[in-house]
Motif scaffolding. Structure first.
Motif, short mmCIF file in Angstrom:
data_model
loop_
_atom_site.label_atom_id
_atom_site.label_comp_id
_atom_site.label_asym_id
_atom_site.label_seq_id
_atom_site.Cartn_x
_atom_site.Cartn_y
_atom_site.Cartn_z
N ASP A 50 -9.21 -3.21 4.23
CA ASP A 50 -10.26 -4.19 4.45
C ASP A 50 -11.32 -3.54 5.32
O ASP A 50 -11.03 -3.14 6.45
CB ASP A 50 -9.68 -5.42 5.16
N ASP A 51 -12.52 -3.39 4.77
CA ASP A 51 -13.59 -2.84 5.60
C ASP A 51 -14.61 -3.92 5.94
O ASP A 51 -15.75 -3.63 6.26
CB ASP A 51 -14.24 -1.61 4.96
N GLY A 52 -14.18 -5.17 5.85
CA GLY A 52 -15.05 -6.29 6.17
C GLY A 52 -14.60 -6.97 7.44
O GLY A 52 -14.84 -6.49 8.54
N VAL A 53 -13.89 -8.06 7.30
CA VAL A 53 -13.54 -8.89 8.44
C VAL A 53 -12.54 -8.20 9.36
O VAL A 53 -12.69 -8.16 10.57
CB VAL A 53 -12.95 -10.24 7.96
N TYR A 54 -11.48 -7.61 8.77
CA TYR A 54 -10.37 -7.12 9.60
C TYR A 54 -10.40 -5.63 9.87
O TYR A 54 -9.69 -5.14 10.73
CB TYR A 54 -9.04 -7.52 8.97
N ASN A 55 -11.21 -4.91 9.10
CA ASN A 55 -11.39 -3.48 9.35
C ASN A 55 -10.07 -2.71 9.32
O ASN A 55 -9.81 -1.87 10.19
CB ASN A 55 -12.13 -3.26 10.67
N HIS A 56 -9.24 -2.99 8.34
CA HIS A 56 -8.00 -2.21 8.17
C HIS A 56 -8.35 -0.95 7.38
O HIS A 56 -8.41 -0.97 6.16
CB HIS A 56 -6.94 -3.00 7.39
N THR A 57 -8.60 0.12 8.08
CA THR A 57 -9.08 1.34 7.42
C THR A 57 -8.19 2.54 7.65
O THR A 57 -8.47 3.62 7.14
CB THR A 57 -10.51 1.68 7.91
N VAL A 58 -7.14 2.40 8.45
CA VAL A 58 -6.22 3.50 8.71
C VAL A 58 -4.80 3.00 8.46
O VAL A 58 -4.44 1.90 8.86
CB VAL A 58 -6.36 4.04 10.15
N GLY A 59 -4.02 3.84 7.79
CA GLY A 59 -2.61 3.55 7.59
C GLY A 59 -1.76 4.59 8.30
O GLY A 59 -2.23 5.70 8.60
N ALA A 60 -0.54 4.24 8.60
CA ALA A 60 0.39 5.20 9.20
C ALA A 60 1.79 4.93 8.65
O ALA A 60 2.11 3.79 8.31
CB ALA A 60 0.39 5.09 10.73
N ALA A 61 2.58 5.98 8.58
CA ALA A 61 3.98 5.83 8.18
C ALA A 61 4.82 6.74 9.07
O ALA A 61 4.43 7.88 9.36
CB ALA A 61 4.18 6.20 6.70
N VAL A 62 5.94 6.20 9.50
CA VAL A 62 6.87 6.97 10.34
C VAL A 62 8.22 7.03 9.64
O VAL A 62 8.69 6.03 9.09
CB VAL A 62 6.99 6.35 11.76
N ARG A 63 8.79 8.22 9.61
CA ARG A 63 10.14 8.41 9.07
C ARG A 63 11.09 8.57 10.25
O ARG A 63 10.87 9.39 11.14
CB ARG A 63 10.21 9.64 8.16
N CYS A 64 12.13 7.75 10.24
CA CYS A 64 13.13 7.83 11.31
C CYS A 64 14.15 8.91 10.96
O CYS A 64 14.22 9.38 9.83
CB CYS A 64 13.80 6.48 11.48
N LYS A 65 14.95 9.28 11.95
CA LYS A 65 15.93 10.35 11.72
C LYS A 65 16.98 9.93 10.69
O LYS A 65 17.58 10.77 10.05
CB LYS A 65 16.56 10.79 13.03
N ASN A 66 17.18 8.60 10.50
CA ASN A 66 18.13 8.14 9.49
C ASN A 66 17.50 8.08 8.10
O ASN A 66 18.13 7.64 7.16
CB ASN A 66 18.70 6.78 9.89
#
Ligand SMILES: [Zn+2]
Length: 136
Positions: free
Chosen positions: A26-42
């Motif tokens: 969303d580049d309008g109201v909420y500006n969600h422009t970056v994603g991230a993902a984390v992998r746990c050791k399991n």
């Protein structure tokens, strides 16, 4: 500084971060422009997008917060993405580097080097001489 090989699991992590961003962009109201993902050791993966606002939160905080809320405490690798960035990768900001070194001192981070080559390094190499709590 150790440079780790980019594995198939790492490419999958980048893909998951991009899919999470794509689904929630969303580049309008909420500006969600970056994603991230984390992998746990399991092997479990958690992902999120940034939450904008007057005291907004980076996507790294959201992804780590999702994993901690699922009782994860052992982290392997994290990546942050923006669809228009070189290799779709963005480096964690200074605030996120500090959070990561406190919550996940052994985590590895996938990002671009200055020549826009994809690298994977230890968080400690991204924030040398980091602030530490004083324990008395
Ligand atoms: Zn950040």
């Amino acid at each position: 500084m150790i440079f780790y090989d980019i594995t198939e699991q790492d490419k999958e992590l980048i893909k998951i971060a991009l899919e999470t961003l794509e689904k929630n962009f969303d580049d309008g109201v909420y500006n969600h422009t970056v994603g991230a993902a984390v992998r746990c050791k399991n092997g479990k993966v958690y992902s999120g997008v940034n939450c904008d606002g007057i005291h907004g939160s980076c996507a790294e905080y959201i992804a780590i917060g999702m994993s901690i809320s699922a009782s994860e405490r052992e982290f392997d690798t994290i990546v942050s993405v923006h669809d228009k960035a070189p290799n779709c990768l963005v480096a964690p900001c200074g605030n996120c580097r500090q959070m990561l070194v406190e919550y996940c001192p052994d985590i590895k981070v996938i990002l671009n080097n200055d020549d826009n080559e994809i690298i994977k390094v230890d968080i400690k190499d991204l924030i040398p001489f980091a602030w530490k709590p004083i324990i008395v």
